[in-house]
Design a protein around this motif. Sequence first.
Motif, PDB file in Angstrom:
ATOM      1  N   LYS A   1      35.858  28.174  59.068  1.00  0.00           N
ATOM      2  CA  LYS A   1      37.214  27.759  59.441  1.00  0.00           C
ATOM      3  C   LYS A   1      37.980  28.472  60.426  1.00  0.00           C
ATOM      4  CE  LYS A   1      41.672  26.596  57.622  1.00  0.00           C
ATOM      5  NZ  LYS A   1      42.343  26.405  56.048  1.00  0.00           N
TER       6      LYS A   1
ATOM      7  N   GLY B   1      41.066  35.422  67.422  1.00  0.00           N
ATOM      8  CA  GLY B   1      40.680  34.242  66.711  1.00  0.00           C
ATOM      9  C   GLY B   1      39.409  34.811  65.825  1.00  0.00           C
TER      10      GLY B   1
ATOM     11  N   LEU C   1      43.647  37.127  56.515  1.00  0.00           N
ATOM     12  CA  LEU C   1      43.081  36.166  55.572  1.00  0.00           C
ATOM     13  C   LEU C   1      44.411  35.836  54.796  1.00  0.00           C
ATOM     14  CD1 LEU C   1      39.392  36.787  54.255  1.00  0.00           C
ATOM     15  CD2 LEU C   1      40.418  35.057  55.814  1.00  0.00           C
TER      16      LEU C   1
ATOM     17  N   VAL D   1      45.024  32.336  52.828  1.00  0.00           N
ATOM     18  CA  VAL D   1      43.709  32.355  52.189  1.00  0.00           C
ATOM     19  C   VAL D   1      43.804  33.359  50.853  1.00  0.00           C
ATOM     20  CG1 VAL D   1      41.476  32.580  52.293  1.00  0.00           C
ATOM     21  CG2 VAL D   1      42.630  31.536  54.243  1.00  0.00           C
TER      22      VAL D   1
ATOM     23  N   SER E   1      46.755  37.460  70.373  1.00  0.00           N
ATOM     24  CA  SER E   1      46.256  36.599  69.112  1.00  0.00           C
ATOM     25  C   SER E   1      44.794  36.772  68.971  1.00  0.00           C
ATOM     26  CB  SER E   1      46.687  35.264  69.231  1.00  0.00           C
ATOM     27  OG  SER E   1      47.989  35.109  68.768  1.00  0.00           O
TER      28      SER E   1
ATOM     29  N   LEU F   1      40.693  30.662  62.260  1.00  0.00           N
ATOM     30  CA  LEU F   1      41.856  31.350  62.093  1.00  0.00           C
ATOM     31  C   LEU F   1      42.299  32.392  63.098  1.00  0.00           C
ATOM     32  CD1 LEU F   1      40.972  31.964  58.311  1.00  0.00           C
ATOM     33  CD2 LEU F   1      42.324  30.195  59.157  1.00  0.00           C
ATOM     34  N   GLU F   2      43.437  32.672  62.886  1.00  0.00           N
ATOM     35  CA  GLU F   2      44.098  33.885  64.090  1.00  0.00           C
ATOM     36  C   GLU F   2      44.826  34.829  63.420  1.00  0.00           C
ATOM     37  OE1 GLU F   2      46.787  31.944  66.654  1.00  0.00           O
ATOM     38  OE2 GLU F   2      45.214  30.934  67.944  1.00  0.00           O
TER      39      GLU F   2
ATOM     40  N   ASN G   1      47.030  34.029  56.639  1.00  0.00           N
ATOM     41  CA  ASN G   1      46.886  32.591  56.941  1.00  0.00           C
ATOM     42  C   ASN G   1      46.724  31.807  55.574  1.00  0.00           C
ATOM     43  OD1 ASN G   1      45.780  31.868  59.890  1.00  0.00           O
ATOM     44  ND2 ASN G   1      45.024  34.151  59.359  1.00  0.00           N
TER      45      ASN G   1
ATOM     46  N   THR H   1      36.618  33.504  62.235  1.00  0.00           N
ATOM     47  CA  THR H   1      36.281  32.483  61.509  1.00  0.00           C
ATOM     48  C   THR H   1      35.968  32.792  60.030  1.00  0.00           C
ATOM     49  OG1 THR H   1      34.066  32.326  61.951  1.00  0.00           O
ATOM     50  CG2 THR H   1      35.577  30.938  63.196  1.00  0.00           C
TER      51      THR H   1
END
Length: 465
Positions: free
Chosen positions: A25, A19, A39, A44, A17, A27-28, A42, A21
């Motif tokens: 925010k 990480g 994006l 978005v 994974s 996110l992964e 997740n 942002t």
Amino acid sequence: MTSFRLSSGGRIDRTTSLGFTFDGKPLEGHPGDTLASALLANGVQLVGRSFKYHRPRGILTAGAAEPNALVTTGSGGRTEPNTRATMIELYQGLTAKSQNRWPSLGFDVGAVNGLLSPFLSAGFYYKTFMWPAALWEKLYEPVIRKAAGLGRASYEADPDTYEKCWAHCDLLVIGAGPAGLAAALTAGRAGARVILADEGSELGGSLLSDSGTIDGEDDALLGELLAELASLENVRRLPRMTVFGWYDDNVFGAVERVQKHVAIPDPERPVERLWRIVARQAILATGAEERPLVFGGNDIPGVMMAGAMRSYLNRQAVAPGKSTVIFTTNDAGYRTAADLEAAGLAVAAIVDSRGDGGGVGRAAPKCWRAPGSSMRLAARACGASTSRPQTVPAVSKRMRLPCQAAGAQSFILPVIAARSRNGRTRPRRFWRPPSRKVLPLPARPPALRRRRPASAMAPQRHLPR
């Protein structure tokens, strides 16, 4: 539209994974993701605002032709504005911010310009802010300049290093899709010095995004092609390289992203490298691009090119939504619908602008088809609802199709390159059919003549004035 990650499939490494942002925010994602695919995985959808009216913008494509998902990456001296999210490789610690919005992406005060659009015609500020003249430099011009542009450049010094170099070869192959791999492999077997350049992080082009077989063989053929290319010492493979110019005497300009995919670059290596390549011959295998369709609401989040939808589905295992409507003008749209159904996703309808629906009867997916229709859906509906499998006559009235995503598949046109010679630009058109068929490779291709390349320090020729 509610995009999400599928539980299986794709070419990503699910064991690791990463990480990152976006607008602060956390996110992964996974190795193999781009910022755009992460994006979407997740959920978005809103990634930016339009330049003038600040309309909401979502991800439209999956490659270098992305017009909407422009973000700012990095911080301090490594800040890089107007970067396409579809071309950013995901890495641990990546920071990205949306642009052209205030105070936030979800609530943008500039969106009020959309209500004033009848009064904001092109060049309106040259006609409107003329009186009083004293306010132009004090008020009008500063406000207009502040509103112009998308990203903001950094005033801090760039701590990274860059370099330039020369290279010589017998054959330069631009693009590492099916045609590019076949050309490089054929010339490499003949003993020619070959440079294979591709702007992606992996070689393979469309083979990485499509499903199915190649001449009856599975996707293992791609691995065999890449393995043989790697075994040829006379073939130099350069991923993450964008060839941007073709100049006199077969000199090409290219930029290689050496360390743009790492959080902390190695100070002993450059971040980017400028190449000047002198080639005896060149092959443009840059493939083709989809053309967007024109209809109301085609620029809002939730509408995506059908080819991009298929790419995210097969390469990063990202579903555009649980229910999708495909609008197409050719048979390629049916391939997207078939891939969606193979992944267990519902295809609410296929809207085909051709009166007969095209020659897709033998491979048509199990969904509702409307041949001879015009696009009138706004892709704003939510909730998944799949119609019964049926074929209907031409639709002439307005209708509403519930869906979570809309894929638009228009004509597929070849990438056009411009060759500059003696101050004139000569467009050159190259076409690769949208198929999975690899060109046949001869077992013993004829040997190529070698010619010693001109020295990089040789005096340049000047044309008579």
